[in-house]
Enzyme design. Sequence first.
Site, PDB file in Angstrom:
ATOM      1  NE  ARG A  65      -4.353  -1.519   1.565  1.00  0.00           N
ATOM      2  CZ  ARG A  65      -5.299  -2.008   2.343  1.00  0.00           C
ATOM      3  NH1 ARG A  65      -5.144  -2.034   3.631  1.00  0.00           N
ATOM      4  NH2 ARG A  65      -6.410  -2.469   1.824  1.00  0.00           N
ATOM      5  CE  LYS A  75     -19.613 -14.122   8.942  1.00  0.00           C
ATOM      6  NZ  LYS A  75     -19.622 -12.754   9.496  1.00  0.00           N
ATOM      7  N   GLY A  99      -8.077  -8.101  -0.655  1.00  0.00           N
ATOM      8  CA  GLY A  99      -8.258  -8.962   0.514  1.00  0.00           C
ATOM      9  C   GLY A  99      -7.453 -10.253   0.471  1.00  0.00           C
ATOM     10  N   GLY A 149     -13.045  -4.341   0.174  1.00  0.00           N
ATOM     11  CA  GLY A 149     -14.410  -3.852   0.426  1.00  0.00           C
ATOM     12  C   GLY A 149     -14.850  -2.853  -0.624  1.00  0.00           C
TER      13      GLY A 149
HETATM   14  P1  AMP Z   1     -13.288 -13.640   3.038  1.00  0.00           P
HETATM   15  O1  AMP Z   1     -12.661 -12.590   3.882  1.00  0.00           O
HETATM   16  O2  AMP Z   1     -14.777 -13.701   3.151  1.00  0.00           O
HETATM   17  O3  AMP Z   1     -12.814 -13.602   1.590  1.00  0.00           O
HETATM   18  O4  AMP Z   1     -12.831 -15.045   3.657  1.00  0.00           O
HETATM   19  C1  AMP Z   1     -11.513 -15.471   3.635  1.00  0.00           C
HETATM   20  C2  AMP Z   1     -11.369 -16.584   4.598  1.00  0.00           C
HETATM   21  O5  AMP Z   1     -12.226 -17.639   4.245  1.00  0.00           O
HETATM   22  C3  AMP Z   1      -9.964 -17.159   4.622  1.00  0.00           C
HETATM   23  O6  AMP Z   1      -9.380 -16.892   5.876  1.00  0.00           O
HETATM   24  C4  AMP Z   1     -10.188 -18.651   4.403  1.00  0.00           C
HETATM   25  O7  AMP Z   1      -9.426 -19.457   5.273  1.00  0.00           O
HETATM   26  C5  AMP Z   1     -11.650 -18.828   4.732  1.00  0.00           C
HETATM   27  N1  AMP Z   1     -12.200 -20.030   4.106  1.00  0.00           N
HETATM   28  C6  AMP Z   1     -12.148 -20.383   2.822  1.00  0.00           C
HETATM   29  N2  AMP Z   1     -12.695 -21.608   2.649  1.00  0.00           N
HETATM   30  C7  AMP Z   1     -13.096 -22.050   3.858  1.00  0.00           C
HETATM   31  C8  AMP Z   1     -13.720 -23.240   4.346  1.00  0.00           C
HETATM   32  N3  AMP Z   1     -14.019 -24.240   3.515  1.00  0.00           N
HETATM   33  N4  AMP Z   1     -13.964 -23.340   5.654  1.00  0.00           N
HETATM   34  C9  AMP Z   1     -13.643 -22.322   6.490  1.00  0.00           C
HETATM   35  N5  AMP Z   1     -13.070 -21.164   6.097  1.00  0.00           N
HETATM   36  C10 AMP Z   1     -12.792 -21.043   4.805  1.00  0.00           C
END
Ligand code: AMP
Length: 396
Positions: free
Chosen positions: A36, A203, A353, A376
Site C-alpha cells: 500500500r 461468508k 483482501g 471492500g
Molecule cells: P473472506 O474474507 O470472506 O474472503 O474469507 C476469507 C477466509 O475464508 C480465509 O481466511 C479462508 O481461510 C476462509 N475459508 C475459505 N474456505 C473455507 C472453508 N471451507 N472453511 C472455512 N473457512 C474457509
Amino acid sequence: MNKKTLKDLDFKNKKVLVRFDFNVPLDNGKITDDTRINAAIETIKYLQQQDAKIIMLSHLGRVKNEDDRVKNTLAPVAKRLGEILKQQVVFINETRGKELETAINALQPKQLLLIENTRFEDLNGNKESGNDQELGKYWAHLGEVFVNDAFGTAHRAHASNVGIAANIKQSCVGLLIEKELTMLNKITMQPEHPFVAVIGGAKVSDKIDVIKQLLIKADKVLIGGGMAYTFMKALGFEIGDSLLEKDKIDTAKEIMNFGKGKLILPVDFVMAKEFKDIKGEITKDQNIKIGFEGMDIGPKTLKLFQDSLIDAKTVFWNGPVGVFEMSHFAKGTESICKTIASLKNAFTLIGGGDSAAAAVKFGYESKFSHISTGGGASLEYLEGKKLPGIEAIENK
Ligand code: AMP
C-alpha cells in the site's frame, strides 16, 4: 471518469492534503507488507514534479483505546516512505494542534509531511470514523487542495476523505484511484466475454449483492470456499460441521434460482475433522461426513472450475476457495490462482483482501492484469454502489 483528476488542477507551491491508504499490516511495529505504501509513490512523485507541499493523512487499524494508539502509530510508515523515496518525511505524532500547524507552514515545495493516524481521533468521540463536521473543517483548513488517493477506504464516509472534500475549494482523485476505477470499469462496463467470476471466502452474507450483480454481467459464476456449504445445505446435502449461515439458506436458494445456467457449485470437497488434521479426505460427492468439516474444493471441482475458466477473456476473482492459510488445504486456491494467472489474452482482476494475499503467497502476483488495493471498496463498486470517498470529489 466524471471526477477531477490530478491533471485538472494546479498544485504549484500549494499546500496539498493527500489522503492515502497506508493501512499496512504490522508485526510488533514492523511493516510486513508495504504494497500500500508503494501504491502511493506515483501520486507523490507527480505532486513533487508539480512543486506541491505535500501533507499526507491515513488511518491505520482500529483505535479503540490507549494501547491501540501505541500499536497503530504511523511512525513506521513515515520511515518506510522516507527509505523508498530517499528523502526525509516529516512525521508529526499529532492529528491536530500547534506543532502540526507550524510544521505545515514551514513546508517547502516537494517536501513531505505525514500526520499521525487519523483514527486517533476516534478516541475523541469517533470523530474520524463518524465524519465529524468540525474535524473535517479543521483538516481542510490546513491545506488549499485535497487529493483523495485512498481507494481502500473510498467506500467509507470519514472526516479524512468526505469531511475534507466537503470543506475545501478544490479536490480531485489521485493516480491510484484513477487506475482502480479504470480497471474495475473493464468489468462493470462491457466486459469481454466469456466473463467468468470466481467467488469464495468465508461468508455468503458478505457477498450476496456482488454475486447477484455478477450473475447479470458474467457468463459463469463459480462458488467455492466456506460460503459453498450454505448452498450445499440449501440443496439438501449433509455438510457435517462445515461453515453454515442458517439464516442465509433461503438467500442461497434465491441466488441458485436467479443464477440458473450460470452458477457453478462444487461437486466434491476435501474434508477433515479439524484444521490441524493434515490427512484431509476427499468426499465422493457433495456430502460431508458427520463430524467432518469442508476445508477445500475437491479434485473434480477443481477440474470443473479449470474447464470453466479455460477460454475466459475476463476474470474476476474474490475470496479463497479453501482454507488456503493451511498448506494442506491450499491446493484448490493455489491451483485456481495458477489457472487464472496462466490465461492468455484475458483481463484478470483480483478484488483485494485474502485472494490478493493468496496470489502473493503463491507467487502469481505479477501475472494478473490488476490486483485491487481495496477488497471492500472494489466489491461495493462492483455491486453498483456509489463510493462516498469518490462521490465527494469535485466533478470535472
Ligand atoms: P473472506 O474474507 O470472506 O474472503 O474469507 C476469507 C477466509 O475464508 C480465509 O481466511 C479462508 O481461510 C476462509 N475459508 C475459505 N474456505 C473455507 C472453508 N471451507 N472453511 C472455512 N473457512 C474457509
